[in-house]
Enzyme design. Sequence first.
Site, PDB file in Angstrom:
ATOM      1  N   TYR A   1     -16.236  14.811 -15.536  1.00 44.64           N
ATOM      2  CA  TYR A   1     -16.545  13.381 -15.583  1.00 44.64           C
ATOM      3  C   TYR A   1     -17.583  13.092 -14.488  1.00 44.64           C
ATOM      4  CZ  TYR A   1     -16.077   8.397 -14.926  1.00 44.64           C
ATOM      5  OH  TYR A   1     -16.354   7.074 -14.787  1.00 44.64           O
TER       6      TYR A   1
ATOM      7  N   ASP B   1      -7.762  17.722 -14.041  1.00 46.09           N
ATOM      8  CA  ASP B   1      -7.852  16.386 -14.640  1.00 46.09           C
ATOM      9  C   ASP B   1      -7.378  16.509 -16.091  1.00 46.09           C
ATOM     10  OD1 ASP B   1      -8.669  14.048 -15.932  1.00 46.09           O
ATOM     11  OD2 ASP B   1     -10.457  13.813 -14.689  1.00 46.09           O
TER      12      ASP B   1
ATOM     13  N   ARG C   1       0.824  -1.219   0.000  1.00 43.22           N
ATOM     14  CA  ARG C   1       0.000   0.000   0.000  1.00 43.22           C
ATOM     15  C   ARG C   1       0.855   1.264   0.000  1.00 43.22           C
ATOM     16  NH1 ARG C   1      -2.315   1.752   4.535  1.00 43.22           N
ATOM     17  NH2 ARG C   1      -2.346  -0.360   5.394  1.00 43.22           N
TER      18      ARG C   1
ATOM     19  N   LYS D   1      -6.883   5.320 -19.240  1.00 46.77           N
ATOM     20  CA  LYS D   1      -7.154   5.787 -20.609  1.00 46.77           C
ATOM     21  C   LYS D   1      -5.861   5.867 -21.421  1.00 46.77           C
ATOM     22  CE  LYS D   1     -11.163   6.530 -18.600  1.00 46.77           C
ATOM     23  NZ  LYS D   1     -12.079   5.444 -18.372  1.00 46.77           N
TER      24      LYS D   1
HETATM   25  N1  PLP Z   1     -11.540  11.529 -15.446  1.00 46.62           N
HETATM   26  C1  PLP Z   1     -12.055  11.441 -16.679  1.00 46.62           C
HETATM   27  C2  PLP Z   1     -11.981  12.637 -17.582  1.00 46.62           C
HETATM   28  C3  PLP Z   1     -12.655  10.254 -17.115  1.00 46.62           C
HETATM   29  O1  PLP Z   1     -13.177  10.203 -18.357  1.00 46.62           O
HETATM   30  C4  PLP Z   1     -12.712   9.150 -16.230  1.00 46.62           C
HETATM   31  C5  PLP Z   1     -13.354   7.894 -16.638  1.00 46.62           C
HETATM   32  O2  PLP Z   1     -13.891   7.766 -17.713  1.00 46.62           O
HETATM   33  C6  PLP Z   1     -12.185   9.293 -14.942  1.00 46.62           C
HETATM   34  C7  PLP Z   1     -11.592  10.488 -14.588  1.00 46.62           C
HETATM   35  C8  PLP Z   1     -12.249   8.172 -13.953  1.00 46.62           C
HETATM   36  O3  PLP Z   1     -11.289   7.210 -14.256  1.00 46.62           O
HETATM   37  P1  PLP Z   1     -11.356   5.704 -13.720  1.00 46.62           P
HETATM   38  O4  PLP Z   1     -12.461   5.031 -14.465  1.00 46.62           O
HETATM   39  O5  PLP Z   1      -9.987   5.175 -14.041  1.00 46.62           O
HETATM   40  O6  PLP Z   1     -11.629   5.766 -12.263  1.00 46.62           O
END
Ligand code: PLP
Length: 395
Positions: free
Chosen positions: A108, A180, A55, A205
């Site tokens: 998101y 983000d 962890r 992604k």
């Molecule tokens: N940020 C964005 C812009 C996303 O599109 C996503 C998921 O699609 C996330 C964060 C969350 O990512 P995760 O699914 O890896 O938790």
Amino acid sequence: MEQTETKLIHTGKEFNITPSVTPPIFQTSTYFAPDNADDYIKLANTTNSPWFYHRYGNPVHSQVIAILASLEGTESALLASSGMGAISTAVLAVVRQGDHVIVQRSHYAAANQLFHDLLPAFGIEVSIVEQSDNQSFENALRPNTRLIYLETPSNPILTLTDLEFVGQLGKKHGITTMCDNTFASPLNQRPHDYGIDIVVHSATKYLGGHSDLTAGAVCASHEWITKIWRRMLILGASLSSFDSWLLLKGLRTLSLRMNQINQNASELAVWLEQHPQVRNVIYCGLPSHPQYELAKKQMKGFSGMLCMEVTGETPEKQLENAQTVLNHVRIFANATSLGGVESLIVHPASMWGIKDFPDKQQQIGINNGTLRISVGIENIQDLIADLDQAFKAIN
Ligand code: PLP
């Protein structure tokens, strides 16, 4: 200084202490204690400690962290078990009861839930601003504003935030800024260069790039990463050994993939814009994007995300036409997520259960004809031909 392509292969290799060219997967939860008790305490208190307990860190994590920090231009980074693990942990390391947070209208979906459900439940106030309007960030400032949280381009309709403006605003008022950067990837955009303190990613992604892992990342100063790491030890969102190994493997080709993806998406957007069955193509690299000038200023490439609206005389007909396209694509896969080598296409209104709720659609900026595409690395002519034959199935 080494260039990005080289860094992706060689940065952090000192953390591979074995003779194997590809580091092994350290599939262990714990490590033998060194003989000296003081050294053991030091291991337990070292941020991202690679040799203490999973962890806390892992040798492959350390290698990936070194690469990500160099890509984003930050001092340090940390990994999490998902993008949301990274985002929630980072946000909860910054804010506390009584604070005020400024967020955008468009984020998101799960990040929205964090801001609109979880934070208020812990006594944290949240204001929503229109991200394309710089002044709205300034107008929302309060004496107790602790954090400004950004996502640019934002999911799903690719609205941009002026990173330099918000970065400077945060510095001027001593407010932490976080962005983000998932949709852009660090190869196309580096928020920290514009003064943003903390950069978060869904590494699921583009960073991983093969739709085979779930991971998150936070990139920031040593000081911030230590604070966020300590919070992560409590929240427990640590990344698995195997997924960090897959992430390292994926990162090796990030530059090759992003170049191809940027190129493919640009060509596809131009082709879609002239297609009679399509209107309103939203792509950051198109001159028709309302924030094209800002995109050119703060992005080196425009990434692989785009939205388009399938035509139709009524919302019902638009829905039918969008579904016809989804049912007829052969190369594009109808699947959620983004950023992989394969091209994906989704119907956001159906995916979020709002195809019968025009007011909710309007809030997000979509309608029943909207399709969101994540462009992959396939041959662009094949991608165009695939969509073309799917459009022909509309009657
Ligand atoms: N940020 C964005 C812009 C996303 O599109 C996503 C998921 O699609 C996330 C964060 C969350 O990512 P995760 O699914 O890896 O938790």
